[in-house]
Design a protein around this motif. Structure first.
Motif, PDB file in Angstrom:
ATOM      1  N   ALA A 323       0.649  -1.221  -0.265  1.00 35.31           N
ATOM      2  CA  ALA A 323       0.108  -0.494   0.045  1.00 35.31           C
ATOM      3  C   ALA A 323       1.228   1.484   0.289  1.00 35.31           C
ATOM      4  O   ALA A 323       0.600   2.146  -1.114  1.00 35.31           O
ATOM      5  CB  ALA A 323      -1.194   0.086   1.340  1.00 35.31           C
ATOM      6  N   GLU A 324       1.619   1.699   1.274  1.00 34.72           N
ATOM      7  CA  GLU A 324       2.718   1.889   0.750  1.00 34.72           C
ATOM      8  C   GLU A 324       3.622   2.335  -0.540  1.00 34.72           C
ATOM      9  O   GLU A 324       3.414   3.204  -1.153  1.00 34.72           O
ATOM     10  CB  GLU A 324       4.373   1.830   2.080  1.00 34.72           C
ATOM     11  N   ALA A 325       3.487   1.421  -1.449  1.00 36.12           N
ATOM     12  CA  ALA A 325       4.318   1.924  -2.283  1.00 36.12           C
ATOM     13  C   ALA A 325       3.659   1.958  -3.593  1.00 36.12           C
ATOM     14  O   ALA A 325       4.138   2.326  -4.883  1.00 36.12           O
ATOM     15  CB  ALA A 325       5.060  -0.402  -2.702  1.00 36.12           C
ATOM     16  N   THR A 326       2.445   1.630  -3.272  1.00 38.51           N
ATOM     17  CA  THR A 326       2.120   2.162  -4.917  1.00 38.51           C
ATOM     18  C   THR A 326       0.714   3.149  -4.204  1.00 38.51           C
ATOM     19  O   THR A 326       0.407   3.370  -5.471  1.00 38.51           O
ATOM     20  CB  THR A 326       0.989   0.822  -4.648  1.00 38.51           C
ATOM     21  N   GLY A 327       0.967   3.736  -3.363  1.00 39.68           N
ATOM     22  CA  GLY A 327      -0.662   4.281  -2.842  1.00 39.68           C
ATOM     23  C   GLY A 327      -1.865   4.034  -3.404  1.00 39.68           C
ATOM     24  O   GLY A 327      -2.874   4.495  -2.927  1.00 39.68           O
ATOM     25  N   TRP A 328      -2.138   2.632  -3.671  1.00 39.39           N
ATOM     26  CA  TRP A 328      -3.795   1.948  -3.258  1.00 39.39           C
ATOM     27  C   TRP A 328      -4.250   1.914  -1.963  1.00 39.39           C
ATOM     28  O   TRP A 328      -3.764   0.919  -1.570  1.00 39.39           O
ATOM     29  CB  TRP A 328      -3.736   0.913  -4.259  1.00 39.39           C
ATOM     30  N   ALA A 329      -5.281   2.809  -1.505  1.00 43.82           N
ATOM     31  CA  ALA A 329      -6.219   1.767  -0.689  1.00 43.82           C
ATOM     32  C   ALA A 329      -6.688   0.789  -0.652  1.00 43.82           C
ATOM     33  O   ALA A 329      -6.394   0.582   0.548  1.00 43.82           O
ATOM     34  CB  ALA A 329      -7.397   3.563  -0.588  1.00 43.82           C
ATOM     35  N   PHE A 331      -5.425  -1.838  -0.554  1.00 50.41           N
ATOM     36  CA  PHE A 331      -4.052  -2.722  -0.117  1.00 50.41           C
ATOM     37  C   PHE A 331      -4.233  -2.250   1.178  1.00 50.41           C
ATOM     38  O   PHE A 331      -4.086  -3.469   1.721  1.00 50.41           O
ATOM     39  CB  PHE A 331      -2.840  -2.458  -0.734  1.00 50.41           C
ATOM     40  N   LEU A 332      -3.863  -0.826   2.023  1.00 53.67           N
ATOM     41  CA  LEU A 332      -4.802  -0.730   2.787  1.00 53.67           C
ATOM     42  C   LEU A 332      -5.214  -0.830   3.609  1.00 53.67           C
ATOM     43  O   LEU A 332      -5.490  -2.072   4.951  1.00 53.67           O
ATOM     44  CB  LEU A 332      -4.460   0.745   2.965  1.00 53.67           C
ATOM     45  N   TRP A 333      -6.874  -1.130   3.222  1.00 53.03           N
ATOM     46  CA  TRP A 333      -7.594  -1.983   3.597  1.00 53.03           C
ATOM     47  C   TRP A 333      -8.229  -2.886   4.003  1.00 53.03           C
ATOM     48  O   TRP A 333      -8.022  -3.710   4.834  1.00 53.03           O
ATOM     49  CB  TRP A 333      -9.192  -1.521   3.213  1.00 53.03           C
ATOM     50  N   LEU A 334      -7.280  -4.087   2.464  1.00 56.57           N
ATOM     51  CA  LEU A 334      -6.894  -5.455   2.826  1.00 56.57           C
ATOM     52  C   LEU A 334      -5.594  -5.683   3.870  1.00 56.57           C
ATOM     53  O   LEU A 334      -5.727  -6.614   4.771  1.00 56.57           O
ATOM     54  CB  LEU A 334      -6.688  -5.950   1.601  1.00 56.57           C
ATOM     55  N   ALA A 335      -4.692  -4.932   4.145  1.00 58.33           N
ATOM     56  CA  ALA A 335      -3.853  -4.779   5.574  1.00 58.33           C
ATOM     57  C   ALA A 335      -4.834  -5.183   6.645  1.00 58.33           C
ATOM     58  O   ALA A 335      -4.535  -5.837   7.248  1.00 58.33           O
ATOM     59  CB  ALA A 335      -2.363  -4.327   5.039  1.00 58.33           C
ATOM     60  N   VAL A 336      -5.480  -4.100   6.481  1.00 56.04           N
ATOM     61  CA  VAL A 336      -6.203  -4.187   7.931  1.00 56.04           C
ATOM     62  C   VAL A 336      -7.254  -4.819   8.672  1.00 56.04           C
ATOM     63  O   VAL A 336      -7.037  -5.183   9.366  1.00 56.04           O
ATOM     64  CB  VAL A 336      -7.175  -2.812   7.308  1.00 56.04           C
TER      65      VAL A 336
END
Length: 425
Positions: A323-329, A331-336
């Motif tokens: 998520a940090e590398a791509t800036g795609w939200a 990936f962040l929600w999936l990581a959460v």
């Protein structure tokens, strides 16, 4: 079945007592989750660095770790009601101190009090379960009450940002302070009306708590020993669980404390939406803890569950990095979600494993040692993450470090499975 020996105002364990147990686990963490959810505002208003903000979590969990390690046996000798009252009063006081506009040092004091309030809940609530709740309900209730941490995360992560928009983060803390006080009133009623079992257990019932008691480590091969007349040395299983809790705790709180800040700073989320990331983790964490507890209640292997949790948590750390590398939200929600499913579910597996092998007379101290391991990890995680985030490596290096802790958890779980297999030969 007749309720022999009960007075008319006494009752069988029900939703009131379960609420009290969940609330005891939830009360202490409210402060830190609230501060984390509004971290961007706090850092800006006080003019502090990310690393200095991390000192709040380090102080909180450091106090909790010391309290768990040193006060566990003291807790064995005090009443349920006095210990529960101590938890709720300290939690409310910590929130009230946050509302005092007297600089960063006052926040540190509040964080320390919040940490002490987290020293006792696992031990005293486990003891209440053993002494007041029938065996058939016990392990299931462990999952519910251990989800109190994630209920706290959900409530604080939603309330603090929303309240902060109108009355500031200090006003939010002042408002939320009423929650522990309400829980104190419910506790007073529930503990006085829910009696001890006719024969409050001094040992764990081995007919219901199955042979999986020795799945975490070979040191747990004798699950039911008579309650000692004086404190006994804890079995090796306790130390193994404490070690896993420590390593996992580093990754858990490095993520929990800085996840909302990451969402706001790096992903461009608003303060409320940043808090929503932690709230989502809390919701999923509640479901996960109840689910993992049910698995344990059905006799699942503790060591194998810990391995599963470590692998899912490792995948979550990778997703944060992506998520940090791509800036795609997305990936962040999936990581959460992965974080909530896995890392936040470890505590219930650790506590359920203890419930299988530790007698009620030693439960507070044994739980205290495992909790101390988790809290030492909780204290280290935010401090290390704050230093890393403030370095040129930033959040990318931070997520790599978090992934490394979960890789260590994976290796430890494999070692425990191997040790257990040898013990069965």
């Amino acid at each position: 079945m007749a309720d022999h020996g009960r007075t008319p105002d006494q009752k069988t364990p029900g939703i009131g007592l379960l609420t009290v147990l969940l609330g005891a686990v939830a009360a202490g963490p409210i402060l830190l989750y609230g501060l984390s959810a509004t971290s961007d505002s706090i850092i800006a208003e006080l003019g502090i660095s990310e690393a200095r903000f991390g000192l709040l979590a380090t102080t909180c969990f450091g106090a909790a770790a010391v309290g768990s390690a040193t006060l566990g046996r003291l807790a064995d000798r005090h009443s349920d009601l006095s210990l529960m009252a101590f938890i709720f009063v300290l939690s409310a006081l910590a929130l009230l101190l946050v509302a005092v506009p007297d600089g960063f040092w006052m926040l540190l004091i509040a964080a320390g009090l919040s940490g002490v309030a987290q020293s006792f809940p696992n031990g005293v609530t486990n003891r209440i379960l053993l002494e007041r709740v029938p065996t058939s309900k016990r392990i299931g209730w462990v999952g519910v009450k251990q989800s109190g941490v994630q209920v706290s995360q959900l409530v604080a992560s939603l309330l603090f940002p929303v309240l902060a928009l109108g009355i500031g983060w200090r006003g939010a803390a002042l408002t939320v302070a009423i929650i522990p006080l309400i829980l104190l009133a419910i506790t007073w009623h529930s503990l006085r009306t829910t009696p001890l079992l006719p024969t409050a257990p001094s040992t764990v019932d081995t007919d219901t708590l199955t042979e999986a008691a020795d799945t975490v480590t070979e040191a747990a091969d004798s699950p039911a020993e008579p309650a000692p007349t004086r404190p006994a040395r804890h079995p090796g299983m306790v130390w193994a669980l404490a070690a896993f809790g420590l390593i996992n705790g580093i990754g858990v709180q490095a993520t929990n404390v800085y996840m909302p800040l990451f969402a706001v700073r790096e992903m461009g989320f608003s303060l409320v939406l940043g808090g929503a990331t932690a709230a989502l983790a809390g919701v999923i964490g509640v479901i996960a803890r109840v689910t993992w507890a049910r698995r344990m209640a059905k006799g699942a292997s503790g060591a194998h569950l810990l391995l599963t949790l470590a692998l899912i948590a490792l995948a979550g750390a990778v997703l944060f990095f992506v998520a940090e590398a791509t800036g795609w939200a997305a990936f962040l929600w999936l990581a959460v979600a992965f974080h909530g499913i896995s890392a936040l579910g470890v505590s219930v597996v650790l506590m359920a494993a203890l419930m299988r092998v530790i007698p009620a007379a030693s439960m507070a101290s044994a739980s205290g040692m495992v909790t101390a391991g988790m809290f030492f990890g909780f204290a280290l995680g935010p401090l290390l993450m704050g230093v890393i985030v403030g370095s040129p490596g930033g959040f990318e290096l931070g997520w790599i470090a978090v992934g490394a802790t979960y890789l260590m958890c994976t290796l430890l779980a494999l070692m425990l499975i191997r040790a257990n297999s040898r013990g069965r030969r």
